[in-house]
Design a protein around this motif. Sequence first.
Motif, mmCIF file in Angstrom:
data_model
loop_
_atom_site.group_PDB
_atom_site.id
_atom_site.type_symbol
_atom_site.label_atom_id
_atom_site.label_comp_id
_atom_site.label_asym_id
_atom_site.label_seq_id
_atom_site.Cartn_x
_atom_site.Cartn_y
_atom_site.Cartn_z
ATOM 1 N N THR A 98 70.531 57.960 84.237
ATOM 2 C CA THR A 98 71.281 58.498 85.278
ATOM 3 C C THR A 98 72.470 57.551 85.628
ATOM 4 O OG1 THR A 98 70.518 57.112 87.276
ATOM 5 C CG2 THR A 98 69.174 58.741 86.646
ATOM 6 N N GLU A 99 73.370 58.019 86.495
ATOM 7 C CA GLU A 99 74.553 57.122 86.767
ATOM 8 C C GLU A 99 74.539 55.908 87.238
ATOM 9 O OE1 GLU A 99 76.329 58.967 91.120
ATOM 10 O OE2 GLU A 99 76.987 59.738 89.229
ATOM 11 N N LYS A 100 73.065 55.697 87.848
ATOM 12 C CA LYS A 100 73.083 54.245 88.347
ATOM 13 C C LYS A 100 71.638 53.717 87.769
ATOM 14 C CE LYS A 100 74.732 55.427 92.993
ATOM 15 N NZ LYS A 100 74.166 55.346 94.403
ATOM 16 N N ILE A 101 71.243 54.097 86.790
ATOM 17 C CA ILE A 101 70.144 53.389 85.948
ATOM 18 C C ILE A 101 70.227 53.447 84.386
ATOM 19 C CG2 ILE A 101 67.481 53.475 85.450
ATOM 20 C CD1 ILE A 101 67.016 55.059 87.843
ATOM 21 N N TYR B 246 65.880 47.641 82.457
ATOM 22 C CA TYR B 246 66.584 48.654 82.970
ATOM 23 C C TYR B 246 67.393 47.924 84.216
ATOM 24 C CZ TYR B 246 63.507 51.921 80.724
ATOM 25 O OH TYR B 246 62.834 52.738 79.934
ATOM 26 N N LEU B 247 68.641 48.139 84.226
ATOM 27 C CA LEU B 247 69.500 47.854 85.395
ATOM 28 C C LEU B 247 69.416 49.121 86.543
ATOM 29 C CD1 LEU B 247 72.249 45.701 86.422
ATOM 30 C CD2 LEU B 247 72.772 48.274 86.768
ATOM 31 N N ILE B 248 68.962 48.801 87.570
ATOM 32 C CA ILE B 248 69.098 49.792 88.668
ATOM 33 C C ILE B 248 69.915 49.590 89.651
ATOM 34 C CG2 ILE B 248 67.651 51.369 90.407
ATOM 35 C CD1 ILE B 248 65.207 50.093 88.451
ATOM 36 N N GLY C 113 65.076 53.926 92.765
ATOM 37 C CA GLY C 113 65.479 54.166 91.436
ATOM 38 C C GLY C 113 64.390 53.871 90.816
ATOM 39 N N TYR C 114 63.669 52.373 91.075
ATOM 40 C CA TYR C 114 62.451 51.718 90.120
ATOM 41 C C TYR C 114 61.311 52.973 90.205
ATOM 42 C CZ TYR C 114 58.445 48.945 89.388
ATOM 43 O OH TYR C 114 57.296 48.403 88.973
ATOM 44 N N PHE D 265 71.064 45.107 93.272
ATOM 45 C CA PHE D 265 70.557 45.816 92.014
ATOM 46 C C PHE D 265 69.322 45.423 91.702
ATOM 47 C CE2 PHE D 265 72.555 42.065 90.535
ATOM 48 C CZ PHE D 265 71.716 41.501 89.675
ATOM 49 N N GLY D 266 68.630 46.168 90.894
ATOM 50 C CA GLY D 266 67.390 45.677 90.645
ATOM 51 C C GLY D 266 67.172 45.651 89.146
ATOM 52 N N LEU D 267 66.403 44.903 88.349
ATOM 53 C CA LEU D 267 66.138 44.701 86.934
ATOM 54 C C LEU D 267 64.614 44.812 86.945
ATOM 55 C CD1 LEU D 267 68.310 41.618 86.000
ATOM 56 C CD2 LEU D 267 68.419 43.911 85.047
ATOM 57 N N PHE D 268 64.224 45.810 85.763
ATOM 58 C CA PHE D 268 63.093 45.963 85.473
ATOM 59 C C PHE D 268 62.735 45.402 83.924
ATOM 60 C CE2 PHE D 268 60.123 49.662 84.022
ATOM 61 C CZ PHE D 268 58.981 48.870 83.911
#
Length: 354
Positions: free
Chosen positions: A31-34, A231-233, A244-245, A197-200
């Motif tokens: 997506t534009e953010k993930i 993944y950067l979220i 997003g996660y 931001f998140g990182l998975f």
Amino acid sequence: MKFGKLLSFKTDGNRVLLHFEKKDGRVEILTEKILNVFAGFLSEEHRSKAIEGEKVKETAFTAKQQGEAVVISTAAVTVKVYDDFKVDFYAADGTVLCKDYRGERTELPRISEAMIQLMESEGHQYDKEAEDAFEVLKELEGDESFYGLGDKTGFMDKAGYEYVMWNSDLPDPQVDSFKSLYKSVPFFITRKKNAVFGLFFDNSYRTTFDMGKEDAGYFRYAAKDGNLDYYLIYGENMPEVLSGYTYLTGTVPVPQKWTLGYQQSRWGYITEEEIRALADKMRDNEIPCDVIHLDIDYMEGYRVFTWNKDRYADPEKCISDLAEKGIKIVCIIDPGVKLDEGYEVYDTGVEKGY
């Protein structure tokens, strides 16, 4: 793992395929953010235990060579990829989200071979961990707070801690330095003064997360095997990042209302009389208890799927009586069957080769 110089790139649908001297990688726009960063060491495609179904949305993006970098941009996030698969993320306005660390890793001193030999000669065991297959180091600006990583000890902010994703049920005192507990959730949210931001890290092998403990200049995540797959979220706030996660991993169904109430649980309730007295005390003191948990002591000799009839003469009546008080009983079921000939569950398992 060294990727070498970035030689070329091309787009393939929602993927930007990156050709390096020694190893290829890719950035995938979901997506534009993930966005997903991937390099296949064990397989050429994802081996996810967490993401099911197609998560890619049709998203406008650009990819172009800009100096030494391949620059990939959506409406919300810009990614810059350099030699050795160094990946930097920015918000659309240029705010730094996270950048790969360019310096050398400064490993903490490890126990010496001589000390290991001495420990083993005195009857102690030392777990020599295998080398990590690969690692990612991201720069620390100094104002980061880290939240997440599942069931872990320490403060809510995990900055300055190190954790290992390797589920453990150890009886040792669970102090701040305890690295592993019952659950492994390789996702965290980073909050800075000007961004969140998140990182998975979607890798089910033994992984390590060092949130600036080893060196104040970077945080690090690494795995013993599997693929480089994270993944950067991005989001405007923490709830949006969490959304997003869960877009990737799914959400749980809405549970029954009683599960959201107060649940009384501890190891050590031995008899039916104790449980009944506890329930009465809850009601006498107007404590709105909805659930009482029974630990292993309700079983006959710690055998799952049994009741100790000396302690619980009529379990069905006990559960029914408590239900009339508005209290449900939850019984622990251990994921292990006692090795005990003559115990029906064990004998059946052996007979049928379970």
